[in-house]
Design a protein around this motif. Structure first.
Motif, PDB file in Angstrom:
ATOM      1  N   LEU A  74     -23.336  41.219  72.178  1.00  0.00           N
ATOM      2  CA  LEU A  74     -24.108  40.603  70.881  1.00  0.00           C
ATOM      3  C   LEU A  74     -25.453  39.484  71.144  1.00  0.00           C
ATOM      4  O   LEU A  74     -26.526  40.319  70.587  1.00  0.00           O
ATOM      5  CB  LEU A  74     -23.597  40.218  70.010  1.00  0.00           C
ATOM      6  CG  LEU A  74     -22.495  41.024  69.325  1.00  0.00           C
ATOM      7  CD1 LEU A  74     -21.459  40.052  68.285  1.00  0.00           C
ATOM      8  CD2 LEU A  74     -22.526  41.899  68.065  1.00  0.00           C
ATOM      9  N   ARG A  77     -27.820  42.404  73.047  1.00  0.00           N
ATOM     10  CA  ARG A  77     -28.169  43.347  71.898  1.00  0.00           C
ATOM     11  C   ARG A  77     -29.427  42.782  71.010  1.00  0.00           C
ATOM     12  O   ARG A  77     -30.866  43.464  70.393  1.00  0.00           O
ATOM     13  CB  ARG A  77     -27.672  43.859  70.888  1.00  0.00           C
ATOM     14  CG  ARG A  77     -26.409  44.912  71.527  1.00  0.00           C
ATOM     15  CD  ARG A  77     -25.845  45.372  70.644  1.00  0.00           C
ATOM     16  NE  ARG A  77     -24.685  45.430  70.337  1.00  0.00           N
ATOM     17  CZ  ARG A  77     -23.587  45.528  70.396  1.00  0.00           C
ATOM     18  NH1 ARG A  77     -23.159  45.575  69.098  1.00  0.00           N
ATOM     19  NH2 ARG A  77     -22.236  46.016  70.994  1.00  0.00           N
ATOM     20  N   PHE A 204     -23.563  41.293  64.551  1.00  0.00           N
ATOM     21  CA  PHE A 204     -22.739  39.341  64.254  1.00  0.00           C
ATOM     22  C   PHE A 204     -21.369  39.532  62.787  1.00  0.00           C
ATOM     23  O   PHE A 204     -22.134  39.832  62.334  1.00  0.00           O
ATOM     24  CB  PHE A 204     -23.647  38.450  63.940  1.00  0.00           C
ATOM     25  CG  PHE A 204     -24.442  38.165  66.015  1.00  0.00           C
ATOM     26  CD1 PHE A 204     -24.104  37.294  66.317  1.00  0.00           C
ATOM     27  CD2 PHE A 204     -25.751  38.645  65.953  1.00  0.00           C
ATOM     28  CE1 PHE A 204     -23.424  36.489  68.125  1.00  0.00           C
ATOM     29  CE2 PHE A 204     -26.044  38.370  67.299  1.00  0.00           C
ATOM     30  CZ  PHE A 204     -25.655  37.495  68.036  1.00  0.00           C
TER      31      PHE A 204
END
Length: 345
Positions: A74, A77, A204
């Motif tokens: 995450l 990203r 998230f």
């Protein structure tokens, strides 16, 4: 302002998975250069802060138990998405702060986006310790040192590097399994909201990062909140001292004001020294914690240095910060202007 940006401004605060209007008064956001109205935002209150802390607390247990690999993916990203949208955020930050577009592009692409990549790589290599006992006459006993998340971290950030400084704190906090309640500067709510919007988009979970728009009372509510476990703050020494007094036993990471001199020694390259001085003094119109506040010049170089410095300062191009040729834009707010006037006087 780019029409696509203007039509998609996020003017609310984020608590859990909900974008909400704060319960306080309305604050206007204007362009520091033109004075043009950009948006109206409702300030958050202590009650909003309480709700945000509750959302962060509720999300922390599951987030802390999320595998390291998932957290790292995450974060990577997030880095990629900020790079893709960096120009739009840089434009907004220039309007809000008066920083030149070159300065805000540098902030977004060289500091803000990489913060998430760096946090991802650093947490992958974060190690504990295994220590032998020094009391028993045996090799069968070991002491093990491991790391656990702090819990809920309040992140309170300034206007001069609104996305960079915040991202350093947020990226490392969430990489370590903490959740965050972020209170950005009231002078940069729109560019910070553009960052906050991305967390859900990259995956998230709700509540991992919450955003509270407002002024000092919101920060104070977070500092004194019994369910906040750690505080990250960048700002003035005076505010840092007040935080220390109110924080109790919370873990603190405070970056406060300095008073940095630049030294010009007898063997200095004068042209390089002048260039360094101009950058140190006028980058972001001097609104930087590492700015050159005093220049101490060896007597043998003083006159020549001052002559070169005056000539170079005369070349600094001030003006519209959205113009790529501009080297210095306006100050961010009236309080900073008044303080600089006092310094000059």
């Amino acid at each position: 302002m780019n029409p696509a940006i203007a039509s998609n401004l996020q003017t609310k605060s984020l608590i859990g998975d909900q974008w909400i209007d704060g319960g306080g008064e309305t604050m206007a956001v204007t362009s520091r250069w033109s004075g043009r109205h950009l948006a109206d935002i409702r300030r958050c209150t202590a009650e909003d802060a309480d709700r945000a802390v509750a959302a962060a607390r509720a999300a922390q247990r599951e987030w802390g138990a999320t595998s390291l690999v998932e957290r790292v993916e995450l974060l990577r990203r997030m880095n990629q998405l900020i790079v893709e949208r960096g120009e739009a955020i840089a434009q907004m930050e220039t309007l809000e702060t008066g920083k030149t577009i070159n300065e805000t592009r540098e902030e977004l692409l060289e500091y803000t986006a990489p913060a998430y990549q760096k946090a991802a790589e650093e947490v992958l290599r974060h190690r504990g310790l295994s220590l032998p006992s020094t009391q028993e006459r045996s090799t069968n006993k070991r002491m093990v040192l491991t790391h656990r998340p702090i819990g809920v971290v309040a992140v309170i950030t300034p206007y001069n590097f609104p996305t960079d400084i915040a991202s350093i704190a947020i990226a490392h906090a969430i990489a370590s399994g903490n959740t965050v309640v972020w209170k950005p500067s009231e002078y940069t709510p729109l560019s910070c909201a553009m960052i906050a919007e991305m967390f859900a988009e990259v995956g998230f979970p709700p509540g991992v990062v919450n955003l509270l728009q407002g002024v000092g009372d919101v920060g104070e509510a977070l500092v004194s909140h019994p369910r906040v476990d750690g505080i990250f703050f960048t700002g003035s020494t005076a505010t840092g001292q007040r935080i220390t007094q109110k924080a109790g036993l919370k873990k603190l990471l405070l970056e406060l004001g300095g008073d940095g001199p630049q030294l010009i020694l007898p063997d200095a390259d004068l042209d390089a020294a002048v260039d360094g001085s101009v950058l140190g003094c006028f980058y972001l119109a001097g609104q930087v914690c590492t700015s050159t506040e005093r220049i101490l010049v060896h007597s043998s170089l003083h006159d020549a240095f001052v002559d070169k410095l005056r000539a170079r300062i005369a070349e600094v191009k001030m003006g519209d910060p959205t113009d790529e040729a501009t080297e210095m834009g306006p100050l961010c707010n009236e309080a900073t202007l008044a303080r600089i006037v006092r310094h000059v006087e």
